[in-house]
Design a protein around this motif. Structure first.
Motif, PDB file in Angstrom:
ATOM      1  N   GLY A   1     -31.664  13.732  20.131  1.00 15.89           N
ATOM      2  CA  GLY A   1     -30.346  13.304  20.958  1.00 15.89           C
ATOM      3  C   GLY A   1     -30.241  11.722  20.105  1.00 15.89           C
ATOM      4  N   TRP A   2     -29.027  11.472  20.247  1.00 12.41           N
ATOM      5  CA  TRP A   2     -28.602  10.145  19.506  1.00 12.41           C
ATOM      6  C   TRP A   2     -28.857   8.767  20.387  1.00 12.41           C
ATOM      7  CZ3 TRP A   2     -27.512   8.759  14.860  1.00 12.41           C
ATOM      8  CH2 TRP A   2     -27.015   9.985  13.829  1.00 12.41           C
ATOM      9  N   GLY A   3     -29.233   9.136  21.825  1.00 13.58           N
ATOM     10  CA  GLY A   3     -29.677   8.168  22.653  1.00 13.58           C
ATOM     11  C   GLY A   3     -30.981   7.831  22.683  1.00 13.58           C
ATOM     12  N   ASP A   4     -31.944   8.854  22.023  1.00 12.45           N
ATOM     13  CA  ASP A   4     -33.292   8.675  22.096  1.00 12.45           C
ATOM     14  C   ASP A   4     -33.852   7.509  21.135  1.00 12.45           C
ATOM     15  OD1 ASP A   4     -36.295   9.655  21.240  1.00 12.45           O
ATOM     16  OD2 ASP A   4     -35.623  10.845  22.680  1.00 12.45           O
ATOM     17  N   GLY A   5     -34.947   7.068  21.855  1.00 16.37           N
ATOM     18  CA  GLY A   5     -35.544   5.654  21.234  1.00 16.37           C
ATOM     19  C   GLY A   5     -36.139   6.075  19.902  1.00 16.37           C
ATOM     20  N   ARG A   6     -36.508   7.266  19.876  1.00 12.90           N
ATOM     21  CA  ARG A   6     -37.233   7.686  18.223  1.00 12.90           C
ATOM     22  C   ARG A   6     -36.118   7.568  17.291  1.00 12.90           C
ATOM     23  NH1 ARG A   6     -39.831  13.097  20.271  1.00 12.90           N
ATOM     24  NH2 ARG A   6     -37.860  13.190  21.457  1.00 12.90           N
ATOM     25  N   THR A   7     -35.033   8.269  17.546  1.00 11.95           N
ATOM     26  CA  THR A   7     -33.801   8.061  16.530  1.00 11.95           C
ATOM     27  C   THR A   7     -33.587   6.891  16.223  1.00 11.95           C
ATOM     28  OG1 THR A   7     -32.799  10.084  17.600  1.00 11.95           O
ATOM     29  CG2 THR A   7     -31.501   8.798  16.267  1.00 11.95           C
ATOM     30  N   TRP A   8     -33.111   5.981  17.122  1.00 11.44           N
ATOM     31  CA  TRP A   8     -32.879   4.606  16.860  1.00 11.44           C
ATOM     32  C   TRP A   8     -34.194   3.789  16.278  1.00 11.44           C
ATOM     33  CZ3 TRP A   8     -28.133   3.272  15.729  1.00 11.44           C
ATOM     34  CH2 TRP A   8     -27.152   4.103  16.458  1.00 11.44           C
ATOM     35  N   GLY A   9     -35.228   4.394  16.735  1.00 12.25           N
ATOM     36  CA  GLY A   9     -36.450   3.383  16.008  1.00 12.25           C
ATOM     37  C   GLY A   9     -36.483   3.813  14.429  1.00 12.25           C
ATOM     38  N   PHE A  10     -36.334   4.955  14.241  1.00 13.70           N
ATOM     39  CA  PHE A  10     -36.379   5.259  12.703  1.00 13.70           C
ATOM     40  C   PHE A  10     -35.256   4.581  11.919  1.00 13.70           C
ATOM     41  CE2 PHE A  10     -39.479   8.575  13.886  1.00 13.70           C
ATOM     42  CZ  PHE A  10     -40.182   8.472  12.466  1.00 13.70           C
ATOM     43  N   ILE A  11     -34.211   4.516  12.631  1.00 13.96           N
ATOM     44  CA  ILE A  11     -32.668   3.854  12.159  1.00 13.96           C
ATOM     45  C   ILE A  11     -33.087   2.488  12.042  1.00 13.96           C
ATOM     46  CG2 ILE A  11     -30.501   3.179  12.466  1.00 13.96           C
ATOM     47  CD1 ILE A  11     -30.054   5.910  13.614  1.00 13.96           C
ATOM     48  N   GLY A  12     -33.907   1.909  12.836  1.00 13.56           N
ATOM     49  CA  GLY A  12     -34.212   0.462  12.938  1.00 13.56           C
ATOM     50  C   GLY A  12     -35.158   0.091  11.838  1.00 13.56           C
ATOM     51  N   ALA A  13     -36.115   1.129  11.569  1.00 14.01           N
ATOM     52  CA  ALA A  13     -37.172   0.805  10.825  1.00 14.01           C
ATOM     53  C   ALA A  13     -36.668   0.957   9.226  1.00 14.01           C
ATOM     54  CB  ALA A  13     -38.120   1.846  10.730  1.00 14.01           C
TER      55      ALA A  13
END
Length: 538
Positions: free
Chosen positions: A247-259
């Motif tokens: 899901g696009w709201g999941d912290g894992r998705t944005w965690g990898f994008i941030g990394a």
């Protein structure tokens, strides 16, 4: 700029030196058009593999008792290895010679393919798919580097046009060939077919390819830069692959994008400090080159993202077999085959700006036309939009590639080829992920209302979620024990809801293509094309 090249006339390591005015090599070795045929055979093998395996996945899953997650890894492992390695592989070609990296890539890809065909478990298949991706990454930038070094400037666009034609035809032809092989032979044949093709490319490459190296080619490796860039690419591509599930709201998705963002920043900082950077950031001072990279990303978003749903539309809504679905895409393939060399001629005469802007305009119109497709749309109407899409993509594939490779210094032609391929891979991943999210959101929003309006039995939230997942790929959530009338009604709702999602995704793709028109206006003919003038005869 001008650049001398070290040219191997007898084989690797000869060390002979010549410039662009050197005598024409005799015989097959170094002949531009035979070089093109050779690299086309190798590139065809990799491009075909990108789509042919998708047809084999259900048979692999059944034979090896694989879960859906296992099957996803068959595709994702290859894609990750390819995307992460492309730029580094291009640098290897710049350092050791594109002839050597091409031959190693062809050999390794063919051997890995044969090993997959002999595999008896999913872990073995996934492992060799990773190796396929790594060797494919060696092969692709090397092919562009060889074309850049072999062809004179006035012939380079035509060569890249034919190269793009091979990629387009192989990519679109994969589902057809894959369907025939899986249906009439077995899934292993999809991989075994790469072995004789690889052997042919190796034989031709050994006899024909000439090693070209820039005199000021890199002599050392930026290992920290490779690690930072590979990590950044991995995190980005991994986030895009997993976003539909997480899901696009999941912290894992944005965690990898941030990394990924942090690693890209660290990579850019490091590249300003090292003596021989992996990618000199001065490369991006060229506005046309940067525009070419952005254009390739936008083209891949619109094309690969939009086309992703078309395969589901043809098979699950129209009920076509994989082979018939592939045949329905022949207008797209045909226009790419016809259009790519013609685009090369047009770009040679007019420069890239007008053909590129015109190609993206046709792509935008085609994607808008695809947003109008319905469940009962006839083959003639579909063929019109598919043909228009192929005609629009041809000049973009050719022109953006020439803009990227032609505006890079000769000694960075491998890195430029890696950039071109990486841009396409990232764009395709972005397109599938973002347009997939658009599709999922539209289906989630519309399905419950459409279901109720059709007078169907009310679903629990869990049942609605399962139904939505099925409808997102055009599959009606029905069972064999349902009454025929109920199956027909659910099928109508599922197909109408799927088409509403596909229409919105196609409109978004059309918007992306429209933005790309403006980017195309920033391009111009390669500044360093003359430096890449070949020494072969035409």
């Amino acid at each position: 700029m001008t650049s001398q090249t070290t040219i191997d006339k007898a084989g690797p390591g000869d060390g002979a030196s010549a410039d662009a005015s050197a005598p024409t090599p005799a015989g097959l070795r170094g002949h531009p058009w035979f070089t093109l045929i050779t690299v086309a055979v190798g590139v065809m093998m990799v491009a075909l593999d990108g789509t042919i395996v998708a047809i084999a996945n259900p048979a692999i899953a059944k034979d090896l008792h694989a879960s859906f997650s296992d099957v996803q890894w068959i595709t994702n492992a290859y894609f990750l290895a390819l995307a992460v390695s492309l730029i580094t592989a291009g640098k290897l070609g710049d350092r050791f010679g594109h002839r050597q990296t091409f031959l190693i890539g062809v050999t390794g890809f063919a051997l890995a393919s044969g090993a997959i065909g002999l595999s008896h478990s999913i872990p073995m298949v996934v492992t060799f798919r990773v190796l396929q991706g790594l060797f494919g990454a060696l092969l692709m930038p090397a092919a562009l580097g060889l074309l850049r070094a072999t062809f004179p400037a006035e012939k380079l666009n035509m060569a890249i046009g034919i190269w793009g034609m091979v990629i387009g035809a192989s990519t679109a032809g994969g589902p057809i060939l894959g369907g025939v092989l899986v249906q009439h032979v077995n899934w292993q044949s999809v991989f075994f077919i790469n072995v004789p093709v690889g052997l042919l490319a190796l034989l031709l490459g050994t006899l024909i390819l000439l090693d070209h190296r820039a005199e000021n080619a890199p002599r050392s490796f930026d290992l920290p830069g490779i690690a930072l860039l590979s990590g950044a690419m991995f995190c980005l591509v991994w986030a895009l692959i997993k976003a539909p599930a997480w899901g696009w709201g999941d912290g894992r998705t944005w965690g990898f994008i941030g990394a990924s963002a942090l690693l890209f920043v660290a990579f850019a900082w490091w590249e300003t400090k090292v003596a021989e950077p992996l990618i000199p950031l001065t490369l991006f001072r060229s506005v046309p080159l940067s525009a070419g990279v952005v254009l390739m990303v936008l083209m891949a978003i619109a094309f690969m993202g939009g086309l992703f749903f078309v395969t589901f539309y043809l098979q699950n809504v129209h009920g076509l077999s994989p082979v018939d679905a592939g045949l329905h895409l022949l207008p797209l393939t045909g226009m790419m085959i016809v259009g790519s060399p013609l685009a090369g001629l047009a770009i040679t005469k007019l420069g890239p700006r007008v053909p590129l802007a015109g190609g993206m305009t046709l792509t935008a119109v085609a994607m808008y036309g695809m947003s109008t497709l319905k469940a009962d749309t006839g083959s003639a109407t579909m063929s019109l939009w598919f043909a228009l899409l192929g005609l629009g993509l041809a000049p973009v594939m050719v022109g953006a590639t020439e803009v990227i490779v032609g505006n890079a210094p000769m000694e960075l032609s491998g890195v430029a080829g890696g950039l071109q391929q990486a841009a396409m891979q990232i764009g395709g991943s972005l397109g599938t992920a973002v347009l997939g999210a658009v599709m999922a959101s539209k289906v989630d929003n519309d399905l419950a209302g459409n279901w109720t309006a059709a007078g169907l039995p009310k679903l629990t939230p869990a049942q609605l979620g399962q139904a939505s997942e099925a409808v997102q790929v055009g599959v009606p959530p029905v069972t064999k024990d349902m009454p025929p009338a109920l199956i027909a009604k659910i099928t109508d709702v599922a197909h109408d809801t799927f088409i509403s999602g596909m229409s919105l995704a196609s409109l978004v793709a059309a918007g992306v293509a429209a933005v790309a028109i403006l980017v195309a206006l920033l391009t111009r003919r390669g500044e360093n094309a003359e430096a890449g003038a070949g020494v072969g005869h035409i």
